[in-house]
Design an enzyme around this catalytic site. Structure first.
Site, PDB file in Angstrom:
ATOM      1  N   HIS A 356      51.860  -2.132 -48.828  1.00  0.00           N
ATOM      2  CA  HIS A 356      50.717  -1.248 -49.069  1.00  0.00           C
ATOM      3  C   HIS A 356      49.377  -1.933 -48.808  1.00  0.00           C
ATOM      4  O   HIS A 356      49.130  -3.041 -49.292  1.00  0.00           O
ATOM      5  CB  HIS A 356      50.682  -0.753 -50.527  1.00  0.00           C
ATOM      6  N   SER A 416      47.413 -10.944 -60.095  1.00  0.00           N
ATOM      7  CA  SER A 416      46.663  -9.835 -59.511  1.00  0.00           C
ATOM      8  C   SER A 416      45.164 -10.066 -59.646  1.00  0.00           C
ATOM      9  O   SER A 416      44.685 -10.550 -60.666  1.00  0.00           O
ATOM     10  CB  SER A 416      47.037  -8.526 -60.205  1.00  0.00           C
TER      11      SER A 416
END
Length: 462
Positions: A356, A416
């Site tokens: 993605h 992240s």
């Protein structure tokens, strides 16, 4: 792709006519340098000559388009072009190549740089004719609408008596549907001897190559015709004709790939390049565009709306939908490159995934590595490109920025939202983000204050 034919019996040469003005294209780009399937029309003509086994290729260019000569010499060498100046017809153009072929002894074919669909297999029957039964052979076709074409006047057995140009044709001749493609083959000595006797006493005052047929017949030299499908000999003189030729080329190539076992659920929506290689067993979904230099292995799936150029896709790889592979992308077996992922000059290992919203530029991704959504390889500082290398089995957390030059080791992880500026050792976790703080009740108080301010403004307006 260059299509080849069997090895020549006698030496072969080609004279490619590329001196036309191309004014109907209405473009600053010379006509024969426009592209079909990502390749210039001139290069398609050269491909055909090479596919025929021509050991000498001479391109006749006009003084008005030096770019055409430059393109031909870049591919074929410094002695590959001659200039026709002034332009006095096709016969005059071929004569311009006489000195360049003075030391050549063999058969010569005359072709055209604006006929990209006239491939080696289409032309090859002419050489068969002049090897066995003819001194001069012409490639003809049966036209649905012959208006504008030279007509072939034939005797039984495809014996060619003469060619009559449209402007010279009477009413009866204009009813003939056997037409001249312009492609002609003969022994070099025969060809130039006949051309030396061509006259320009015609409506246009030009020296027609086609007149060599009548001269040959007068000298009791045998002349024959081979026929090709009309679509394979169509020239390009305007943008609409270029688009039509592109459509024919694409359809032919897609059919050939499907015959070889490539699955295309909606073939008319797939756009291929001249050198696209797709192995049987691969799947290409709707609206996929291939630029030059792409190879796709068996079992790979290219999903809808993907764009590939200069890329290699391994067996079982999954690309897209909406993926972009740029030059230097090498996608390993069973790797996944998902939606809105761009890959450029990166080798992606077997089984690796970038599913993605990521940019991977300059570097490598190891086997079984996982690239989280929103990952960026920051490869450019405004002056130079630098490389990012992600090791085998590494895990890159979503929204990570890897600032090159940098390496993330085998089995390592990044948290992240991290900005990674230093190498991460094998098996390590790298984090680079501010600690999260939580202020109890702050959001509730903020909303109350803002709502009160808003209500106060409304009261004033009322």
């Amino acid at each position: 792709m260059t299509e080849s034919v069997s090895k020549p019996v006698r030496p072969r040469a080609a004279v490619i006519l590329a001196a036309g003005q191309g004014t109907r294209m209405k473009s600053p780009t010379p006509k024969v340098l426009h592209r079909l399937a990502g390749r210039t029309l001139l290069d398609h003509a050269i491909d055909a000559a090479e596919g025929l086994g021509c050991e000498r290729i001479i391109v006749v260019v006009g003084a008005h388009s030096p770019q055409v000569g430059e393109s031909a010499r870049k591919r074929l060498g410094p002695d590959a072009t001659v200039i026709q100046d002034p332009p006095l017809g096709t016969g005059h153009a071929v004569l311009a190549a006489k000195d360049a072929l003075a030391d050549f002894h063999g058969d010569v074919v005359v072709t055209y740089a604006d006929c990209p669909l006239t491939t080696a297999p289409v032309i090859a029957p002419l050489f068969d004719l002049i090897t066995h039964v003819a001194h001069v052979a012409v490639l003809g076709f049966e036209a649905q609408n012959p208006t504008g074409y030279g007509r072939l006047i034939l005797a039984p057995g495809h014996v060619l008596l003469r060619i009559v140009e449209e402007k010279e044709a009477d009413l009866a001749t204009k009813q003939v549907k056997h037409c001249n493609s312009g492609v002609l083959a003969a022994d070099r000595a025969v060809l130039f001897d006949l051309l030396a006797n061509v006259r320009n006493d015609n409506a246009k005052g030009e020296y027609y190559l086609t007149d060599v047929v009548g001269l040959a017949h007068e000298r009791h030299l045998s002349t024959r015709t081979a026929f090709a499908p009309e679509a394979s000999v169509q020239g390009v003189n305007a943008q609409a004709e270029l688009a039509a030729a592109e459509a024919v080329w694409q359809q032919n190539r897609r059919k050939a790939l499907m015959v070889d076992g490539v699955t295309m659920p909606a073939p008319d929506t797939v756009h291929l390049a001249w050198d696209t290689q797709i192995a049987g067993g691969a799947v290409v979904e709707q609206f996929v565009v291939f630029g030059p230099g792409v190879s796709v292995a068996s079992g790979a799936v290219i999903k809808a709306f993907s764009h590939l150029e200069g890329a290699v896709v391994g067996e079982g790889a999954l690309i897209g939908p909406y993926a972009r592979l740029r030059p230097g992308a090498e996608i390993g077996p069973d790797a996944h490159i998902g939606n809105f992922v761009e890959v450029k000059k990166v080798k992606v290992g077997a089984g690796a995934k970038a599913n993605h919203l990521s940019y991977l530029g300059d570097g490598s991704v190891g086997e079984k590595a996982n690239i989280g959504a929103g990952t960026i390889f920051c490869n450019y500082d405004g002056f130079e490109k630098f490389e990012t290398h992600v090791g085998k089995g590494a895990f890159i957390g979503s929204n990570s920025a890897l600032v090159a030059p940098v390496r993330v080791g085998d089995g390592a992880m990044t948290g992240s939202g991290s900005v990674i500026t230093k190498d991460v050792e094998d098996g390590a976790l790298a984090l680079s983000r501010a600690d999260q703080t939580s202020k109890a009740g702050w959001a509730t108080k903020f909303r109350a204050i803002k709502q009160a301010q808003k209500d106060k403004k409304k009261d004033k307006k009322a």
